[in-house]
Design a protein around this motif. Structure first.
Motif, short mmCIF file in Angstrom:
data_model
loop_
_atom_site.label_atom_id
_atom_site.label_comp_id
_atom_site.label_asym_id
_atom_site.label_seq_id
_atom_site.Cartn_x
_atom_site.Cartn_y
_atom_site.Cartn_z
N ARG A 36 10.27 -0.78 -1.40
CA ARG A 36 9.45 -0.57 -0.20
C ARG A 36 7.99 -0.35 -0.57
NH1 ARG A 36 12.33 3.97 3.11
NH2 ARG A 36 10.74 3.48 4.66
N MET A 37 7.75 0.29 -1.72
CA MET A 37 6.36 0.49 -2.16
C MET A 37 5.68 -0.85 -2.41
SD MET A 37 4.03 2.75 -2.76
CE MET A 37 4.73 4.36 -3.20
N MET A 38 6.42 -1.76 -2.98
CA MET A 38 5.83 -3.03 -3.40
C MET A 38 5.23 -3.82 -2.23
SD MET A 38 7.76 -5.80 -5.79
CE MET A 38 8.95 -6.32 -4.57
N HIS A 39 5.86 -3.71 -1.05
CA HIS A 39 5.36 -4.50 0.08
C HIS A 39 4.81 -3.61 1.20
CE1 HIS A 39 9.62 -3.85 1.37
NE2 HIS A 39 9.03 -3.65 2.52
N ALA A 40 4.53 -2.35 0.90
CA ALA A 40 3.99 -1.42 1.90
C ALA A 40 2.62 -1.92 2.39
CB ALA A 40 3.86 -0.03 1.31
N PRO A 41 2.17 -1.42 3.57
CA PRO A 41 0.87 -1.85 4.08
C PRO A 41 -0.23 -1.68 3.04
CG PRO A 41 2.05 -0.66 5.77
CD PRO A 41 2.89 -0.55 4.52
N LEU A 42 -1.03 -2.70 2.88
CA LEU A 42 -2.13 -2.82 1.92
C LEU A 42 -1.64 -2.91 0.47
CD1 LEU A 42 -4.88 -0.49 3.44
CD2 LEU A 42 -5.08 -2.97 3.08
N VAL A 43 -0.55 -2.22 0.16
CA VAL A 43 -0.03 -2.28 -1.20
C VAL A 43 0.53 -3.69 -1.47
CG1 VAL A 43 1.61 -1.31 -2.86
CG2 VAL A 43 0.51 0.18 -1.16
N HIS A 49 -2.29 -9.19 -7.56
CA HIS A 49 -1.70 -9.09 -8.91
C HIS A 49 -0.39 -9.88 -9.04
CE1 HIS A 49 -4.55 -6.36 -10.77
NE2 HIS A 49 -4.67 -5.80 -9.56
N PRO A 54 -0.38 -6.70 -0.09
CA PRO A 54 -1.47 -7.64 -0.39
C PRO A 54 -2.12 -7.39 -1.75
CG PRO A 54 -1.63 -6.88 1.87
CD PRO A 54 -0.53 -6.08 1.24
N TYR A 55 -2.17 -6.13 -2.16
CA TYR A 55 -2.80 -5.81 -3.44
C TYR A 55 -1.88 -6.17 -4.62
CZ TYR A 55 -4.85 -3.14 -7.26
OH TYR A 55 -5.38 -2.78 -8.49
N LEU A 56 -0.65 -5.65 -4.59
CA LEU A 56 0.25 -5.85 -5.73
C LEU A 56 0.79 -7.28 -5.79
CD1 LEU A 56 2.60 -2.75 -6.07
CD2 LEU A 56 0.93 -3.57 -7.72
#
Lengths: 307, 133
Positions: free
Chosen positions: A159-166, A174, A168-170
């Motif tokens: 869930r962290m991997m696709h969390a809001p803003l996370v 990346h 698009p960043y990860l």
């Protein structure tokens, strides 16, 4: 909107993908697919974050066994058009994209080979277009509402991997899923890094082209209010009533959709199915066992033909 | 300066907004939307002005909130670096700042979301910016 051409594939990998690129307009999007061989069609469906390249070791053996092999790239992946807005993507929309291609090619007697999001989309197509479908092959996917796996309920890492803003960043900046994510989900990582990883990374070269890699995870229902909940409930009900000849193949080392839980649940839904056949493989089992899986599909279809 | 800080609207004379990151669905997990509403008083301010933060690098960022018909505000957010109008932005510094802004966001969203899980996720996927375990 951006369009990725096949010329972006590294020269060292082009020999593994010698197929003529074809394009269809589906729901206003430009979908890339290949169409090789003659005979009853076998349609190979990939998921997140791969493309038809995932099936490169299966296409030849299936064509050589007298099948017409069609491999579409989902809109947003591979060599297909890549919308840059999240609202362009929905589970029903992707199913409709596949339906558009199948109808434009006027395919019947289709054997669908479904992996990852190729499962919910391909199986939804099959349940809503049964007259076009002959058989199913199911690999490392799911077709019920809640939740697909315990893995998907965890904050770390899913869930962290696709969390809001996370997300698009990860996954965007990346390329966490298109790069290391696939690498972590194969058995022979050295071989994958040498022979295949570049093809997945080249198809999603920039952050904006990787949008669907964090949007698809957001379509996995985690509770009854999730936007895809009713579609998955419908799919499970329809699938449980279906009588399509079905082959279940799973990776022994699959940690995302573990074989014991998921292949057995499909077997309960489809008690007439063959399998599960276990092969060497994590989630992207085609990377480790493509020729073996092609052999299983060939044998399955030969039995259906009465051979 | 080691923390991300919410600041008042800076002087934008001679500056440009350099687009850095966008999120179409900030309420995918509703607690993230709640964090931004709470932090920038968005129920009162609405679309009147962006939120502004200063990153440890000293660069100021504008958080431009996006509305979408039929959805609670905000539905999305863009992060822009505020830089000298004709000067480029150092990509390494930008990446580090984004990481720290997201880390600040996760800390503000709160349990069950933790900066430790955020850092672990970054390390798993070999993002260059998270601190070592």
């Amino acid at each position: 909107m951006t369009v990725q051409s096949e010329s972006a594939l590294p020269a060292t990998l082009r020999a593994q993908w010698p197929y003529v690129p074809r394009y269809a307009n589906v729901n206003g999007w430009r979908m890339h697919y290949i169409d090789e061989g003659e005979g009853d069609p076998v349609v190979l469906l990939h998921g997140n974050p791969t493309w038809g390249f995932l099936y490169r070791n299966m296409i030849g053996p299936l064509v050589n066994s007298g099948r017409r092999v069609i491999v579409p790239d989902m809109i947003g992946f591979g060599l297909s058009e890549k919308p840059t807005r999240e609202a362009a993507h929905s589970l029903d929309g992707h199913t409709a994209n596949l339906t558009a291609l199948m109808r434009q090619l006027d395919l019947t007697r289709i054997t669908l080979v479904c992996h990852d999001w190729g499962g919910p989309t391909g199986l939804s197509f099959a349940m809503s277009n049964p007259a076009r479908v002959r058989a199913l092959t199911i690999m490392s996917t799911w077709a019920w509402p809640l939740p697909p796996a315990e893995f998907h309920t965890r904050i770390f890492p899913w869930r962290m991997m696709h969390a809001p803003l996370v997300g698009p960043y990860l996954l965007g900046n990346h390329r966490a899923l298109a790069g290391r994510g696939v690498y972590l989900s194969v058995v022979n990582r050295e071989q994958f890094a040498h022979a295949a990883q570049g093809a997945y990374e080249a198809a999603l070269p920039d952050p904006a082209t990787r949008l669907l890699t964090w949007v698809w995870p957001r379509w996995i229902p985690l509770d009854e209010n999730a936007r895809a909940y009713e579609r998955f409930r419908w799919l499970e009900q329809e699938l449980s009533r279906s009588k399509f000849p079905t082959l279940i193949i799973w990776g022994r080392e699959d940690e995302v959709f573990d074989a014991t839980t998921f292949s057995n649940r499909f077997k309960q839904l489809l008690p007439h199915a063959e399998g599960p056949h276990l092969v060497t493989g994590r989630h992207f089992l085609q990377e480790d066992s493509g020729p073996e899986i092609a052999g299983l599909v060939r044998s399955f279809l030969k039995r259906l033909d009465g051979g | 300066m080691t923390e991300v800080a919410v600041i008042a609207k800076p002087d934008l004379q001679g500056k440009r907004l350099s687009f850095a990151l966008a999120e179409d669905c900030v309420a995918h997990y509703p607690e993230f939307r709640d964090f931004f509403v709470r932090t920038f008083d968005l129920d009162r301010k609405g679309l009147a002005e962006p939120g502004f933060v200063r990153a440890p690098s000293g660069i100021t960022y504008a958080l431009v909130f996006i509305g979408r018909s039929g959805e609670p505000f905000p539905s999305g957010v863009e992060i822009h670096a505020i830089v000298d109008a004709l000067e480029p932005l150092d990509g390494t510094i930008l990446d580090r700042d984004l990481w720290l802004i997201l880390r600040w966001m996760i800390g503000g969203v709160g349990a069950p979301w933790t900066v430790e899980d955020f850092d672990r996720t970054g390390r798993l996927y070999r993002v260059p910016t998270p601190p070592p375990a």
